[in-house]
Design an enzyme around this catalytic site. Structure first.
Site, PDB file in Angstrom:
ATOM      1  N   ARG A 221       0.839  -1.209   0.000  1.00  0.00           N
ATOM      2  CA  ARG A 221       0.000   0.000   0.000  1.00  0.00           C
ATOM      3  C   ARG A 221       0.869   1.252   0.000  1.00  0.00           C
ATOM      4  NH1 ARG A 221       0.361   3.692   2.729  1.00  0.00           N
ATOM      5  NH2 ARG A 221       0.199   2.551   4.670  1.00  0.00           N
TER       6      ARG A 221
ATOM      7  N   ILE B  79      12.627   8.437   2.767  1.00  0.00           N
ATOM      8  CA  ILE B  79      11.829   8.592   1.554  1.00  0.00           C
ATOM      9  C   ILE B  79      11.483   7.228   0.942  1.00  0.00           C
ATOM     10  CG2 ILE B  79      11.699   9.718  -0.707  1.00  0.00           C
ATOM     11  CD1 ILE B  79      11.795  11.589   1.870  1.00  0.00           C
TER      12      ILE B  79
ATOM     13  N   ALA C 121      -2.644  10.871   0.171  1.00  0.00           N
ATOM     14  CA  ALA C 121      -2.050   9.630   0.682  1.00  0.00           C
ATOM     15  C   ALA C 121      -2.672   9.250   2.023  1.00  0.00           C
ATOM     16  CB  ALA C 121      -0.543   9.797   0.806  1.00  0.00           C
TER      17      ALA C 121
ATOM     18  N   GLU D  66       3.080  10.179   7.252  1.00  0.00           N
ATOM     19  CA  GLU D  66       1.871  10.889   6.816  1.00  0.00           C
ATOM     20  C   GLU D  66       1.230  11.651   7.980  1.00  0.00           C
ATOM     21  OE1 GLU D  66       0.836  11.643   4.100  1.00  0.00           O
ATOM     22  OE2 GLU D  66       1.868  10.308   2.731  1.00  0.00           O
TER      23      GLU D  66
HETATM   24  P1  TGC Z   1       0.124  25.834   8.378  1.00  0.00           P
HETATM   25  O1  TGC Z   1       0.545  27.257   8.583  1.00  0.00           O
HETATM   26  O2  TGC Z   1      -0.976  25.261   9.176  1.00  0.00           O
HETATM   27  O3  TGC Z   1      -0.221  25.608   6.827  1.00  0.00           O
HETATM   28  C1  TGC Z   1       0.604  26.095   5.775  1.00  0.00           C
HETATM   29  C2  TGC Z   1      -0.306  26.218   4.563  1.00  0.00           C
HETATM   30  O4  TGC Z   1      -0.759  24.917   4.186  1.00  0.00           O
HETATM   31  C3  TGC Z   1      -2.195  24.842   4.294  1.00  0.00           C
HETATM   32  N1  TGC Z   1      -2.495  23.504   4.839  1.00  0.00           N
HETATM   33  C4  TGC Z   1      -3.013  22.530   4.103  1.00  0.00           C
HETATM   34  N2  TGC Z   1      -3.412  22.502   2.831  1.00  0.00           N
HETATM   35  C5  TGC Z   1      -3.910  21.358   2.365  1.00  0.00           C
HETATM   36  N3  TGC Z   1      -4.004  20.245   3.119  1.00  0.00           N
HETATM   37  C6  TGC Z   1      -3.601  20.224   4.397  1.00  0.00           C
HETATM   38  N4  TGC Z   1      -3.686  19.099   5.113  1.00  0.00           N
HETATM   39  C7  TGC Z   1      -3.078  21.403   4.949  1.00  0.00           C
HETATM   40  N5  TGC Z   1      -2.575  21.745   6.161  1.00  0.00           N
HETATM   41  C8  TGC Z   1      -2.236  23.038   6.078  1.00  0.00           C
HETATM   42  C9  TGC Z   1      -2.589  25.958   5.218  1.00  0.00           C
HETATM   43  O5  TGC Z   1      -3.911  26.366   4.987  1.00  0.00           O
HETATM   44  C10 TGC Z   1      -1.575  27.025   4.842  1.00  0.00           C
HETATM   45  O6  TGC Z   1      -1.982  27.586   3.625  1.00  0.00           O
HETATM   46  P2  TGC Z   1      -1.656  29.132   3.262  1.00  0.00           P
HETATM   47  O7  TGC Z   1      -2.337  29.349   1.960  1.00  0.00           O
HETATM   48  O8  TGC Z   1      -2.231  29.921   4.401  1.00  0.00           O
HETATM   49  O9  TGC Z   1      -0.168  29.202   3.199  1.00  0.00           O
HETATM   50  O10 TGC Z   1       1.429  24.941   8.478  1.00  0.00           O
HETATM   51  P3  TGC Z   1       2.296  24.522   9.732  1.00  0.00           P
HETATM   52  O11 TGC Z   1       3.719  24.734   9.362  1.00  0.00           O
HETATM   53  O12 TGC Z   1       1.778  25.187  10.992  1.00  0.00           O
HETATM   54  O13 TGC Z   1       2.061  22.947   9.820  1.00  0.00           O
HETATM   55  C11 TGC Z   1       0.857  22.359  10.073  1.00  0.00           C
HETATM   56  C12 TGC Z   1       1.034  20.814  10.229  1.00  0.00           C
HETATM   57  C13 TGC Z   1       1.801  20.499  11.482  1.00  0.00           C
HETATM   58  C14 TGC Z   1      -0.349  20.222  10.302  1.00  0.00           C
HETATM   59  C15 TGC Z   1       1.801  20.259   9.004  1.00  0.00           C
HETATM   60  O14 TGC Z   1       3.094  20.711   8.966  1.00  0.00           O
HETATM   61  C16 TGC Z   1       1.818  18.744   8.974  1.00  0.00           C
HETATM   62  O15 TGC Z   1       0.886  18.134   8.481  1.00  0.00           O
HETATM   63  N6  TGC Z   1       2.906  18.093   9.502  1.00  0.00           N
HETATM   64  C17 TGC Z   1       3.087  16.666   9.358  1.00  0.00           C
HETATM   65  C18 TGC Z   1       4.111  16.385   8.278  1.00  0.00           C
HETATM   66  C19 TGC Z   1       3.802  15.140   7.515  1.00  0.00           C
HETATM   67  O16 TGC Z   1       2.713  14.597   7.538  1.00  0.00           O
HETATM   68  N7  TGC Z   1       4.757  14.659   6.734  1.00  0.00           N
HETATM   69  C20 TGC Z   1       4.528  13.561   5.863  1.00  0.00           C
HETATM   70  C21 TGC Z   1       5.664  13.400   4.888  1.00  0.00           C
HETATM   71  S1  TGC Z   1       5.293  12.337   3.505  1.00  0.00           S
HETATM   72  C22 TGC Z   1       5.180  10.809   4.149  1.00  0.00           C
HETATM   73  O17 TGC Z   1       5.231  10.569   5.309  1.00  0.00           O
HETATM   74  C23 TGC Z   1       4.976   9.722   3.160  1.00  0.00           C
HETATM   75  S2  TGC Z   1       4.867   8.135   3.818  1.00  0.00           S
HETATM   76  C24 TGC Z   1       3.987   7.430   2.571  1.00  0.00           C
HETATM   77  C25 TGC Z   1       3.990   5.970   2.524  1.00  0.00           C
HETATM   78  O18 TGC Z   1       5.057   5.312   2.496  1.00  0.00           O
HETATM   79  O19 TGC Z   1       2.862   5.430   2.484  1.00  0.00           O
HETATM   80  P1  FAD Z   2       9.481  14.016  14.715  1.00  0.00           P
HETATM   81  O1  FAD Z   2       8.773  15.061  13.931  1.00  0.00           O
HETATM   82  O2  FAD Z   2      10.846  14.325  15.229  1.00  0.00           O
HETATM   83  O3  FAD Z   2       8.549  13.563  15.906  1.00  0.00           O
HETATM   84  C1  FAD Z   2       9.017  12.777  17.004  1.00  0.00           C
HETATM   85  C2  FAD Z   2       7.901  12.733  18.053  1.00  0.00           C
HETATM   86  O4  FAD Z   2       7.635  14.065  18.528  1.00  0.00           O
HETATM   87  C3  FAD Z   2       6.572  12.229  17.489  1.00  0.00           C
HETATM   88  O5  FAD Z   2       5.893  11.476  18.453  1.00  0.00           O
HETATM   89  C4  FAD Z   2       5.807  13.522  17.208  1.00  0.00           C
HETATM   90  O6  FAD Z   2       4.408  13.339  17.174  1.00  0.00           O
HETATM   91  C5  FAD Z   2       6.259  14.371  18.391  1.00  0.00           C
HETATM   92  N1  FAD Z   2       6.065  15.786  18.118  1.00  0.00           N
HETATM   93  C6  FAD Z   2       6.686  16.573  17.204  1.00  0.00           C
HETATM   94  N2  FAD Z   2       6.214  17.815  17.240  1.00  0.00           N
HETATM   95  C7  FAD Z   2       5.273  17.845  18.204  1.00  0.00           C
HETATM   96  C8  FAD Z   2       4.377  18.833  18.708  1.00  0.00           C
HETATM   97  N3  FAD Z   2       4.340  20.082  18.207  1.00  0.00           N
HETATM   98  N4  FAD Z   2       3.511  18.502  19.698  1.00  0.00           N
HETATM   99  C9  FAD Z   2       3.464  17.231  20.180  1.00  0.00           C
HETATM  100  N5  FAD Z   2       4.294  16.245  19.738  1.00  0.00           N
HETATM  101  C10 FAD Z   2       5.159  16.548  18.766  1.00  0.00           C
HETATM  102  N6  FAD Z   2       8.582  11.357   4.425  1.00  0.00           N
HETATM  103  C11 FAD Z   2       8.550  11.837   3.141  1.00  0.00           C
HETATM  104  O7  FAD Z   2       8.659  13.040   2.910  1.00  0.00           O
HETATM  105  N7  FAD Z   2       8.359  10.990   2.093  1.00  0.00           N
HETATM  106  C12 FAD Z   2       8.228   9.653   2.263  1.00  0.00           C
HETATM  107  O8  FAD Z   2       8.056   8.918   1.277  1.00  0.00           O
HETATM  108  C13 FAD Z   2       8.291   9.131   3.592  1.00  0.00           C
HETATM  109  N8  FAD Z   2       8.214   7.782   3.796  1.00  0.00           N
HETATM  110  C14 FAD Z   2       8.415   7.288   5.073  1.00  0.00           C
HETATM  111  C15 FAD Z   2       8.509   5.907   5.256  1.00  0.00           C
HETATM  112  C16 FAD Z   2       8.758   5.393   6.530  1.00  0.00           C
HETATM  113  C17 FAD Z   2       8.893   3.932   6.721  1.00  0.00           C
HETATM  114  C18 FAD Z   2       8.876   6.276   7.637  1.00  0.00           C
HETATM  115  C19 FAD Z   2       9.112   5.742   9.023  1.00  0.00           C
HETATM  116  C20 FAD Z   2       8.767   7.632   7.454  1.00  0.00           C
HETATM  117  C21 FAD Z   2       8.571   8.160   6.171  1.00  0.00           C
HETATM  118  N9  FAD Z   2       8.536   9.542   5.937  1.00  0.00           N
HETATM  119  C22 FAD Z   2       8.474  10.034   4.661  1.00  0.00           C
HETATM  120  C23 FAD Z   2       8.804  10.462   7.042  1.00  0.00           C
HETATM  121  C24 FAD Z   2       7.616  10.670   7.968  1.00  0.00           C
HETATM  122  O9  FAD Z   2       6.657  11.475   7.386  1.00  0.00           O
HETATM  123  C25 FAD Z   2       8.156  11.273   9.270  1.00  0.00           C
HETATM  124  O10 FAD Z   2       8.857  10.238   9.946  1.00  0.00           O
HETATM  125  C26 FAD Z   2       7.053  11.835  10.138  1.00  0.00           C
HETATM  126  O11 FAD Z   2       6.469  12.971   9.539  1.00  0.00           O
HETATM  127  C27 FAD Z   2       7.569  12.215  11.550  1.00  0.00           C
HETATM  128  O12 FAD Z   2       8.738  12.934  11.468  1.00  0.00           O
HETATM  129  P2  FAD Z   2      10.012  12.489  12.371  1.00  0.00           P
HETATM  130  O13 FAD Z   2      10.251  11.053  12.128  1.00  0.00           O
HETATM  131  O14 FAD Z   2      11.111  13.449  12.053  1.00  0.00           O
HETATM  132  O15 FAD Z   2       9.546  12.655  13.848  1.00  0.00           O
END
Ligand code: TGC
Ligand code: FAD
Length: 393
Positions: A98, A171, A250, A371
């Site tokens: 997935r 990544i 995603a 995610e």
């Molecule tokens: P914030 O100031 O709240 O937002 C910045 C701008 O983005 C807009 N926005 C969104 N737009 C669409 N969808 C969403 N879910 C959005 N969330 C926020 C927001 O409206 C704003 O727009 P504008 O026009 O005003 O600039 O941003 P922040 O820096 O305070 O962060 C908010 C937070 C913490 C929710 C965000 O940074 C976040 O979601 N953090 C988590 C990071 C994350 O999920 N990383 C994932 C990396 S990829 C991955 O993990 C792939 S694994 C895939 C796999 O293997 O299956």
């Molecule tokens: P951190 O952000 O350092 O977090 C560590 C802990 O602190 C967590 O429990 C978190 O919830 C907590 N924390 C952080 N900030 C706060 C807060 N403000 N308040 C309360 N708690 C907080 N990323 C990509 O871009 N592309 C990919 O394809 C991708 N694939 C991945 C595949 C795997 C197998 C894994 C493990 C990760 C992948 N990621 C990818 C990265 C993934 O999105 C990050 O691991 C995730 O977003 C968390 O970031 P971090 O690991 O740096 O943890």
């Protein structure tokens, strides 16, 4: 004790099939067959040897699941519910499959489909849909995971070109990708770039010794003076909102997908409990086992109904990011709890790769974190409820 007819299919108790259209049921059955015939027999070995055979990409392409919810450019153009159901069937085999499909379709392809130029779409989407090319999505960095706004990867203009420098971490598909969507900071804000992985200065290093998502490639991407023409920039991505919009796609797949893993665990535990005898009777006959099975079935069914509701909202064009967070938080949290509970039913047998349960539980540790961690989704929901963003101090 009286024995009566048993369903062994926990979701049947909820009558959910009747909530799906014929097309949705067909897609579900097709992906389930592929998972049963092609993936399940091999996945234990792939998990143990930490491999994901590259040829699977073309097989996923032929199955039609790569970018299946996108329109045109060789994509199937299904509805969101069908995409979710496909994710669940793939994740019932292993979260790694997935993950591959999520990253290819919802992150790599979606970023190009939504934010790319016509030229970028023509160049990449048909090959990615067919699995002839593999894509990845680089947002996370070593020091910026939950907080991507702090990213240090830069893109600086040099005449008509851009020069990218930085490191992306964790990544999925990184080491096997032909193309990477890379997010970088510029003088004008955060921008996305479509980077062919053969570009000089781009290298990928796979991460080893993982205890989770072993049948999946996870890599570090290093960009050292990677020179790209302006045509590599995603023209419609103009802020951090762009990569976060890709994440919604995603995350939506995970809302359904995690339940696939959980369903597989409950079905495995049910089968095991009916044949495993202790104290002269099947352990399924003990009330404590039945309570576990009943509680898990409830969470599975409630999670599926939530996923389906979110899918219908998405198909109606009405879903909001915080609603996706509700689904991701609940369904992954419940799925991992279910996987761990099922492991207890299997006793010692539950710790081996002979059964899928601990493999699912270990995989779900990653799903809980990537995610958006469960904490991030709680804070997104908290912000929606209170109007106060608690991410920063
Ligand atoms: P914030 O100031 O709240 O937002 C910045 C701008 O983005 C807009 N926005 C969104 N737009 C669409 N969808 C969403 N879910 C959005 N969330 C926020 C927001 O409206 C704003 O727009 P504008 O026009 O005003 O600039 O941003 P922040 O820096 O305070 O962060 C908010 C937070 C913490 C929710 C965000 O940074 C976040 O979601 N953090 C988590 C990071 C994350 O999920 N990383 C994932 C990396 S990829 C991955 O993990 C792939 S694994 C895939 C796999 O293997 O299956
Ligand atoms: P951190 O952000 O350092 O977090 C560590 C802990 O602190 C967590 O429990 C978190 O919830 C907590 N924390 C952080 N900030 C706060 C807060 N403000 N308040 C309360 N708690 C907080 N990323 C990509 O871009 N592309 C990919 O394809 C991708 N694939 C991945 C595949 C795997 C197998 C894994 C493990 C990760 C992948 N990621 C990818 C990265 C993934 O999105 C990050 O691991 C995730 O977003 C968390 O970031 P971090 O690991 O740096 O943890």
């Amino acid at each position: 004790m009286t024995a009566t007819t048993a369903t062994r299919r926990p979701l049947e108790l909820f009558g959910v099939d009747g909530l799906l259209t014929e097309d949705e049921r067909d897609i579900q059955a097709t992906v389930r067959r592929f998972a049963d015939d092609r993936l399940r027999p091999e996945v234990g070995d792939w998990f143990e040897s930490a491999t994901l055979p590259r040829e699977l990409a073309k097989e996923f392409g032929a199955l039609g699941v790569l970018g299946m919810h996108l329109e045109g450019y060789g994509c199937a153009g299904t509805n969101a519910v069908s995409y979710g159901l496909a994710c669940a069937e793939l994740e019932a085999a292993d979260s790694g499959f997935r993950s591959f499909v999520s990253v290819q379709g919802s992150l790599s392809m979606f970023s190009i489909h939504r934010f790319g130029s016509e030229e970028q779409k023509q160049e990449w989407l048909p090959r990615l849909a067919a699995g002839e090319a593999i894509g990845c999505f680089g947002l996370t960095e070593p020091d910026f995971g939950s907080n991507p706004a702090g990213m240090r990867t830069t893109a600086r203009r040099d005449g008509g070109d851009w020069i990218l420098n930085g490191t992306k971490m964790w990544i999925t598909n990184g080491g096997i990708a032909d193309v990477a969507t890379v997010w970088a900071r510029t003088d004008e804000g955060i921008r996305g770039f479509v980077v062919p992985t053969g570009t000089p200065g781009f290298t990928a290093h796979d991460i080893h010794k993982k205890l989770s998502l072993r049948a999946s490639v996870t890599s570090e991407l290093v960009l050292e003076d990677v020179r790209l023409p302006d045509s590599a920039r995603l023209p419609h991505a103009t802020s951090l909102g762009a990569p976060l919009a890709c994440l919604n796609e995603a995350r939506f797949g995970i809302v359904f997908g995690a339940l696939g893993a959980a369903r597989d665990c409950v079905e495995t535990a049910l089968d095991y409990a009916t044949s495993r005898v202790q104290f002269d009777r099947p352990i399924a006959g003990f009330q404590l086992t039945q309570q576990k099975l009943a509680d898990m079935t409830l969470e599975l069914g409630k999670g599926f109904l939530l996923a389906l509701h979110l899918g219908r909202l998405k198909d109606a064009g009405q879903i909001r990011p915080e609603q996706v967070s509700l689904g991701k938080l609940n369904n992954v949290r419940e799925a991992i709890a279910i996987a761990r509970e099922c492991r207890t039913i299997l006793g010692g047998s539950g710790i081996t790769l002979e059964y899928p349960v601990l493999r699912h539980a270990n995989n779900l540790e990653s799903v809980l974190t990537y995610e958006g961690t469960s904490e991030m989704h709680s804070l997104v929901i908290g912000q929606a409820l209170t109007g106060l963003a608690a991410f920063r101090g």
